[in-house]
Write a protein that holds these residues in place. Structure first.
Motif, PDB file in Angstrom:
ATOM      1  N   THR A   1      42.605  50.654  24.536  1.00  0.00           N
ATOM      2  CA  THR A   1      42.734  49.432  23.744  1.00  0.00           C
ATOM      3  C   THR A   1      43.963  49.583  22.873  1.00  0.00           C
ATOM      4  O   THR A   1      44.403  50.694  22.569  1.00  0.00           O
ATOM      5  CB  THR A   1      41.508  49.184  22.831  1.00  0.00           C
TER       6      THR A   1
ATOM      7  N   GLY B   1      28.365  43.466  31.721  1.00  0.00           N
ATOM      8  CA  GLY B   1      29.433  42.713  31.088  1.00  0.00           C
ATOM      9  C   GLY B   1      29.044  41.263  30.840  1.00  0.00           C
ATOM     10  O   GLY B   1      29.391  40.678  29.813  1.00  0.00           O
TER      11      GLY B   1
ATOM     12  N   LEU C   1      26.835  41.133  27.866  1.00  0.00           N
ATOM     13  CA  LEU C   1      27.627  41.263  26.647  1.00  0.00           C
ATOM     14  C   LEU C   1      28.341  39.957  26.325  1.00  0.00           C
ATOM     15  O   LEU C   1      28.385  39.534  25.160  1.00  0.00           O
ATOM     16  CB  LEU C   1      28.639  42.400  26.819  1.00  0.00           C
TER      17      LEU C   1
ATOM     18  N   THR D   1      34.274  45.233  25.153  1.00  0.00           N
ATOM     19  CA  THR D   1      33.255  45.876  24.326  1.00  0.00           C
ATOM     20  C   THR D   1      33.046  45.043  23.072  1.00  0.00           C
ATOM     21  O   THR D   1      33.868  44.179  22.734  1.00  0.00           O
ATOM     22  CB  THR D   1      33.682  47.295  23.900  1.00  0.00           C
ATOM     23  N   GLU D   2      31.941  45.333  22.361  1.00  0.00           N
ATOM     24  CA  GLU D   2      31.699  44.630  21.103  1.00  0.00           C
ATOM     25  C   GLU D   2      32.809  44.921  20.097  1.00  0.00           C
ATOM     26  O   GLU D   2      33.261  44.023  19.365  1.00  0.00           O
ATOM     27  CB  GLU D   2      30.343  45.050  20.529  1.00  0.00           C
ATOM     28  N   THR D   3      33.261  46.178  20.064  1.00  0.00           N
ATOM     29  CA  THR D   3      34.311  46.560  19.112  1.00  0.00           C
ATOM     30  C   THR D   3      35.615  45.832  19.407  1.00  0.00           C
ATOM     31  O   THR D   3      36.274  45.313  18.495  1.00  0.00           O
ATOM     32  CB  THR D   3      34.540  48.081  19.161  1.00  0.00           C
TER      33      THR D   3
END
Length: 379
Positions: free
Chosen positions: A285, A331, A334, A305-307
């Motif tokens: 990232t 996915g 999410l 991702t959540e982050t």
């Protein structure tokens, strides 16, 4: 405070209007590049000429009342006049323009000026040249030096593009030359390059290793991202196809985040061939606190991702768009959770391709794609 900027051409002092000559003759200080100051009458030059120091910008900040500036051609056309106007808006700036290299080049080539794209390569990224030629547009390139035409030829060759190339040197002066470009040609530093493509290059073919968003899904994704002239951050860039297509459609630029170095290099090659400005970040990232251009749009093609989602939502400006595509069940779950948390739209897309089946054909469905589209509101 008043500053007067006078444009001068390759025809020198005789080519100036009476008004321009009078303004310079009354000057006590005349700033300019040595090449331009050489056009002044000897007595005036000895009394008033002051070559620009290096770096230039601090000298512009120190311009005093009554100073005169000598500039090439039209000072407001990629010239020092435009720089002064942007940097010193409080000045009472008087500009006496000469013919620009653009006007002279269009006249020599008999090109209607309104149909011509202009690109400056003077301390600038040359990628817009590739984009203009790929689109089939007549293009005039303002050169940095006599080596620029050869660099442009290499740039277009590497992009797989062809254009009739003409070099126009010392336009408007006694040493003017207009001639076709060829390798090993000795070219004056004061030149403009004219590029005439035969026509648009057609659909861009991405180099890839199989990691590419297919054209139909890419079109749907880019439409959801709403191309602009700004920046897109492309996470899990792969071949860079989504970010580069977004930039081609809107005139924008790309930050491509890709964890594999070989794919990151491929993104850079694709962007160069497309004529798109790209900054490549190799990693899982991007460091969203790093000195990256503010995005108008963010695409997450892999590694959602959540982050990452929280960081993207945080960094987007009001009206910025975030689109994430996912094919795994995890996915997709999410994406649904992120929609519940932040809002936006969730959509599913299934595409089927015609494929052989026995002696006939049948539709072969691909894996369903779930897409989360988020538009940041005014906080």
């Amino acid at each position: 405070m008043t500053v007067t900027v006078v444009g001068i051409g390759a025809d020198g002092w005789p080519g100036l209007t009476d008004g321009a000559r009078r303004a310079l003759l009354d000057a006590t200080v005349i700033h300019g590049a040595p090449r331009q100051l050489e056009f002044l009458p000897k007595e005036l030059a000895e009394r008033a000429a002051r070559p620009w120091p290096s770096p230039l910008l601090p000298a512009i900040d120190d311009l005093a009342d009554g100073v005169h500036v000598l500039a090439s051609g039209d000072p407001m056309f990629y010239g020092v006049g435009a720089t002064i106007a942007r940097r010193r808006p409080e000045l009472d700036l008087h500009v006496i323009p000469h013919l620009s290299s653009f006007a002279l080049a269009c006249a020599r080539l008999r090109w209607p000026a309104e149909e011509v794209t202009v690109v400056s390569t003077v301390a600038r990224d040359p990628s817009p040249v590739v984009r203009a030629v790929r689109d089939g547009r007549r293009t005039l390139v303002l050169s940095e030096s006599g080596t620029t035409p050869a660099l442009l030829a290499d740039l277009l060759r590497d992009a797989g593009l062809a254009a009739t190339t003409t070099v126009l040197e010392q336009l408007g002066g006694p040493r003017e030359k207009v001639r076709p470009f060829r390798k090993n040609l000795r070219i004056d530093d004061l030149n403009v390059v004219a590029l005439e493509p035969a026509g648009p290059a057609g659909e861009f073919a991405f180099e890839h290793d199989g990691q590419i968003t297919k054209a139909d899904v890419r079109a749907m994704t880019v439409a959801a991202l709403r191309p602009t002239p700004g920046w897109i951050w492309d996470f899990g860039a792969g071949s860079g196809s989504v970010g580069i297509t977004w930039a081609l459609q809107g005139g924008g630029s790309v930050v491509a985040v890709e964890r594999r170095a070989d794919r990151a290099e491929r993104v850079a090659r694709n962007a160069a061939r497309a004529g798109v400005t790209v900054e490549v970040v190799v990693g899982d990232t991007a460091d969203l606190t790093a000195d990256l251009p503010m995005p108008d749009a963010i695409f997450v093609g892999g590694g959602l991702t959540e982050t990452l989602a929280a960081a993207c939502v945080g960094v987007l400006p009001a009206g910025g768009r975030l689109v994430a595509n996912t094919v795994t069940v995890e996915g997709q779950a999410l994406a649904a959770a992120l929609r519940a948390r932040y809002g936006g739209e969730l959509r599913s897309c299934t595409v089927a391709d015609l494929a052989p089946l026995g002696v006939g054909t049948a539709w072969q469905p691909r894996r369903p794609i779930v897409q989360w589209v988020f538009v940041k509101g005014d906080a």
